[in-house]
Design an enzyme around this catalytic site. Sequence first.
Site, PDB file in Angstrom:
ATOM      1  N   VAL A   1     -11.107 -19.164  -3.205  1.00 52.61           N
ATOM      2  CA  VAL A   1     -12.228 -19.620  -2.384  1.00 52.61           C
ATOM      3  C   VAL A   1     -12.487 -21.112  -2.610  1.00 52.61           C
ATOM      4  O   VAL A   1     -12.159 -21.670  -3.651  1.00 52.61           O
ATOM      5  CB  VAL A   1     -13.544 -18.837  -2.694  1.00 52.61           C
ATOM      6  CG1 VAL A   1     -13.464 -17.419  -2.164  1.00 52.61           C
ATOM      7  CG2 VAL A   1     -13.863 -18.861  -4.178  1.00 52.61           C
TER       8      VAL A   1
ATOM      9  N   HIS B   1      -8.802  -6.874  -9.864  1.00 49.86           N
ATOM     10  CA  HIS B   1      -9.983  -7.016  -8.997  1.00 49.86           C
ATOM     11  C   HIS B   1      -9.665  -6.372  -7.653  1.00 49.86           C
ATOM     12  O   HIS B   1      -8.524  -5.933  -7.432  1.00 49.86           O
ATOM     13  CB  HIS B   1     -10.388  -8.489  -8.833  1.00 49.86           C
ATOM     14  CG  HIS B   1      -9.269  -9.440  -8.484  1.00 49.86           C
ATOM     15  ND1 HIS B   1      -9.449 -10.785  -8.303  1.00 49.86           N
ATOM     16  CD2 HIS B   1      -7.952  -9.230  -8.257  1.00 49.86           C
ATOM     17  CE1 HIS B   1      -8.304 -11.364  -7.999  1.00 49.86           C
ATOM     18  NE2 HIS B   1      -7.378 -10.444  -7.960  1.00 49.86           N
TER      19      HIS B   1
ATOM     20  N   ALA C   1     -15.910 -14.527   1.211  1.00 49.83           N
ATOM     21  CA  ALA C   1     -15.496 -13.351   0.441  1.00 49.83           C
ATOM     22  C   ALA C   1     -16.418 -13.243  -0.762  1.00 49.83           C
ATOM     23  O   ALA C   1     -16.944 -14.248  -1.246  1.00 49.83           O
ATOM     24  CB  ALA C   1     -14.053 -13.503  -0.024  1.00 49.83           C
TER      25      ALA C   1
ATOM     26  N   GLN D   1     -15.483  -2.435  -8.683  1.00 45.64           N
ATOM     27  CA  GLN D   1     -15.927  -3.603  -7.937  1.00 45.64           C
ATOM     28  C   GLN D   1     -16.121  -3.223  -6.475  1.00 45.64           C
ATOM     29  O   GLN D   1     -15.576  -2.221  -6.008  1.00 45.64           O
ATOM     30  CB  GLN D   1     -14.859  -4.705  -7.979  1.00 45.64           C
ATOM     31  CG  GLN D   1     -14.792  -5.455  -9.295  1.00 45.64           C
ATOM     32  CD  GLN D   1     -13.955  -6.718  -9.189  1.00 45.64           C
ATOM     33  OE1 GLN D   1     -13.115  -6.845  -8.301  1.00 45.64           O
ATOM     34  NE2 GLN D   1     -14.172  -7.649 -10.096  1.00 45.64           N
TER      35      GLN D   1
ATOM     36  N   TRP E   1      -7.939 -13.154 -15.639  1.00 45.94           N
ATOM     37  CA  TRP E   1      -7.760 -11.714 -15.452  1.00 45.94           C
ATOM     38  C   TRP E   1      -6.718 -11.183 -16.431  1.00 45.94           C
ATOM     39  O   TRP E   1      -5.516 -11.264 -16.172  1.00 45.94           O
ATOM     40  CB  TRP E   1      -7.332 -11.408 -14.016  1.00 45.94           C
ATOM     41  CG  TRP E   1      -8.378 -11.787 -13.013  1.00 45.94           C
ATOM     42  CD1 TRP E   1      -9.451 -11.038 -12.642  1.00 45.94           C
ATOM     43  CD2 TRP E   1      -8.469 -13.006 -12.260  1.00 45.94           C
ATOM     44  NE1 TRP E   1     -10.198 -11.703 -11.706  1.00 45.94           N
ATOM     45  CE2 TRP E   1      -9.628 -12.907 -11.454  1.00 45.94           C
ATOM     46  CE3 TRP E   1      -7.701 -14.178 -12.188  1.00 45.94           C
ATOM     47  CZ2 TRP E   1     -10.023 -13.934 -10.592  1.00 45.94           C
ATOM     48  CZ3 TRP E   1      -8.093 -15.181 -11.326  1.00 45.94           C
ATOM     49  CH2 TRP E   1      -9.254 -15.061 -10.541  1.00 45.94           C
TER      50      TRP E   1
ATOM     51  N   ARG F   1      -8.847  -4.121 -16.571  1.00 47.94           N
ATOM     52  CA  ARG F   1      -8.573  -5.357 -17.327  1.00 47.94           C
ATOM     53  C   ARG F   1      -8.205  -5.035 -18.764  1.00 47.94           C
ATOM     54  O   ARG F   1      -8.834  -4.190 -19.409  1.00 47.94           O
ATOM     55  CB  ARG F   1      -9.781  -6.293 -17.277  1.00 47.94           C
ATOM     56  CG  ARG F   1      -9.994  -6.771 -15.853  1.00 47.94           C
ATOM     57  CD  ARG F   1     -10.591  -8.122 -15.714  1.00 47.94           C
ATOM     58  NE  ARG F   1     -10.909  -8.317 -14.295  1.00 47.94           N
ATOM     59  CZ  ARG F   1     -11.886  -9.066 -13.831  1.00 47.94           C
ATOM     60  NH1 ARG F   1     -12.658  -9.721 -14.674  1.00 47.94           N
ATOM     61  NH2 ARG F   1     -12.087  -9.184 -12.541  1.00 47.94           N
TER      62      ARG F   1
HETATM   63  N1  PHE Z   1     -12.218 -11.266  -7.583  1.00 47.04           N
HETATM   64  C1  PHE Z   1     -13.170 -12.038  -8.321  1.00 47.04           C
HETATM   65  C2  PHE Z   1     -13.307 -11.441  -9.734  1.00 47.04           C
HETATM   66  O1  PHE Z   1     -12.865 -10.371  -9.968  1.00 47.04           O
HETATM   67  C3  PHE Z   1     -14.518 -12.059  -7.655  1.00 47.04           C
HETATM   68  C4  PHE Z   1     -14.507 -12.794  -6.344  1.00 47.04           C
HETATM   69  C5  PHE Z   1     -14.240 -12.130  -5.153  1.00 47.04           C
HETATM   70  C6  PHE Z   1     -14.750 -14.160  -6.295  1.00 47.04           C
HETATM   71  C7  PHE Z   1     -14.237 -12.797  -3.955  1.00 47.04           C
HETATM   72  C8  PHE Z   1     -14.750 -14.824  -5.082  1.00 47.04           C
HETATM   73  C9  PHE Z   1     -14.506 -14.156  -3.923  1.00 47.04           C
HETATM   74  O2  PHE Z   1     -13.819 -12.027 -10.630  1.00 47.04           O
END
Ligand code: PHE
Length: 326
Positions: A251, A168, A294, A208, A149, A194
């Site tokens: 995760v 995010h 998630a 998002q 990120w 970003r």
């Molecule tokens: N936040 C992650 C992204 O921006 C996406 C994501 C969200 C992945 C939730 C797993 C669980 O790339």
Amino acid sequence: MDLTALKASAIQDIERANNTQEVEAARVKYLGRKEGELTAILRGLKDMTPEEKRTLGTAANELRQELEALIEKKLAAFARGPRTRFDVTKPGKKLALGHAHPLTKIDTQIREIFSSLNFSVVEGPELEEERYNFDALNIPGWHPARDMWDTFWVKNEVSAKRMLMRTHTSPMQVRYMEAHKAPFQIIVPGRTFRYEATDASHEINFYQVEGLVVGPDVTLANFKFVIEAFFKRFFGSEVEFRFRPSYFPFVEPGVEVDIRLPGGRWLEVMGAGMVHRNVFDAVKYDFRNVQGFAFGMGLDRLAMIKYGIPDIRLFYSGDLRFTKQF
Ligand code: PHE
């Protein structure tokens, strides 16, 4: 001729006049200086008794005013031209109204679909603390995954907290769990940022939608069911999608979800997985009692696929030739 009969015939003559000449003829007939019938009566007043003068005089003068007004009205109506009939069978004129931006439409649709699946819709701040965007999501400062990120850091002149534009919508996972008990199911639509070079598929800001479902026995199979229901409603029942194993620090296991494009190519539209124990620890949930999934999807990507838009930058161009098509 008495005044009442004169009034009736004068009004009739004026009303029936079909053009300005006929109105003028009626005027001459009743109000003409030499031979007008009403003029004659008015002229005769001088030979009458004071009593007669008062009653007849008043009535005759009132009638003169009335007729003059009527004539004026009639002439004005001719000046306006013929009255156009209202054709109720004609199609109506279309009003030029504005309409929603394609991303707003997609956003609305996503909110509706998930609401119907019993999700709550919540939102969070765009200017975020490092702890929510990274640390509590199992991405401490030393973690190499922070490179995933590219971040707009924001100078904080008020406190020692490091601030940034959220990269995010995942920080809302932490904020929500800190403030609520399980079980729950939420989505978090929102703007993200970003620090990247822009090209046809990358923008420095985009949208998002985060999803988070936590309960005593939530599984990855539940995720597959929910996301399939969503895709079918959003893209239509023929939609094809696939899971690929992937990595996100917050995760375990982690997956990426691809959608099959019309040409047959696969395009990644979201990251997902089962909430990591370290995240539950950070929000003081007992990982032995809860589990959850998630996901985070790119709204712009979904819009590009749905509408066949080749370049993400078009969404933010402000070009009406683009936005008017939706
Ligand atoms: N936040 C992650 C992204 O921006 C996406 C994501 C969200 C992945 C939730 C797993 C669980 O790339």
